[in-house]
Design a protein around this motif. Sequence first.
Motif, short mmCIF file in Angstrom:
data_model
loop_
_atom_site.label_atom_id
_atom_site.label_comp_id
_atom_site.label_asym_id
_atom_site.label_seq_id
_atom_site.Cartn_x
_atom_site.Cartn_y
_atom_site.Cartn_z
N THR A 1 32.51 64.22 10.47
CA THR A 1 32.07 65.47 9.85
C THR A 1 30.60 65.74 10.17
OG1 THR A 1 31.49 64.30 7.80
CG2 THR A 1 33.66 65.33 7.88
N ILE A 2 30.25 67.02 10.12
CA ILE A 2 28.88 67.46 10.34
C ILE A 2 28.47 68.33 9.16
CG2 ILE A 2 27.36 68.89 11.78
CD1 ILE A 2 29.15 68.16 14.16
N GLY A 3 27.28 68.13 8.63
CA GLY A 3 26.78 68.95 7.53
C GLY A 3 26.00 70.14 8.09
N VAL A 4 26.41 71.35 7.71
CA VAL A 4 25.72 72.57 8.13
C VAL A 4 25.35 73.35 6.87
CG1 VAL A 4 25.86 74.69 9.48
CG2 VAL A 4 27.10 72.65 10.24
N ALA A 5 24.09 73.26 6.45
CA ALA A 5 23.65 73.92 5.22
C ALA A 5 22.72 75.08 5.53
CB ALA A 5 22.93 72.91 4.32
N LYS A 6 22.76 76.09 4.66
CA LYS A 6 21.92 77.27 4.85
C LYS A 6 20.57 77.12 4.16
CE LYS A 6 26.14 79.91 4.30
NZ LYS A 6 26.64 78.64 3.75
N LYS A 7 20.44 76.11 3.33
CA LYS A 7 19.17 75.88 2.65
C LYS A 7 18.85 74.39 2.64
CE LYS A 7 19.37 79.70 -0.69
NZ LYS A 7 19.46 80.00 -2.15
N ARG A 8 17.56 74.08 2.43
CA ARG A 8 17.13 72.70 2.37
C ARG A 8 17.40 72.12 0.98
NH1 ARG A 8 12.91 69.27 0.65
NH2 ARG A 8 12.68 70.83 -0.98
#
Length: 229
Positions: free
Chosen positions: A129-136
Amino acid sequence: MSIDLVQLKQQQVEYAKRIILRDEFNFTIPKLIGGTDVGFEDGGRVTRAAIAVLSYPNLELLDYQLVKMPTTFPYIPGYLSFREYPALVAAWQKITHKPELLFVDGQGTAHPRGLGIASHLGLLLDIPTIGVAKKRLYGQYQPLAELPLSSEPLLNKAAKTQIGYVLRSKAKCNPLFVSAGHRISQLSALNWVLTCLKGYRLPEPTRFADAIASNKPLFKKWLTSKDKS
DNA sequence: GCGACAG
DNA sequence: ATCTTGTCGC
């Protein structure tokens, strides 16, 4: 029924020890890549989890699952996975052709205890899996260049370690926070996101999952075009 | 003590 | 995340 955050925190610490940050895709090309997104209804009482299944390397939407179930956990920064994973696991179990790599909306190792939802879900499903977040959520980084596709390391300053990347996925857009989830390396996580970008801020797997979870035009268009064929 | 804080 | 119209910029 109350929530024992002390116990859940300890669980995260233990789970984090099991996360594999070794790349399993250097010599293996996936045929299917998935993306996840979760939304809520009825003031948060109902959880909506979407998983998009895309072909690779064409990155076309092939299949999807959308499940709704009662929400069982509140949103607490640092404990997002406990709120969202039950519905995501349910959606995953309904998918007939499982993706070999999953883009998860949220942090992977870029988390106070190294176990964001992408890492937690990867461990539960035992897949890369890869984490893709729009915020820190966690970590520090140097000012990011405006140039599209430029990136900066995301650092755990205290431990002097890198926990992910900040990526300018599209010009004049806020950056994405990319981190390894499970069974993948940090650099490979960044490279897979770059590979799946198609001129939009979000990589295709995440963009489609987002469209499905929120019934956006992109998804409606796909449904109608699928009727005709 | 105060501010920050994925979705 | 969600509630929501127009509006500014590329």
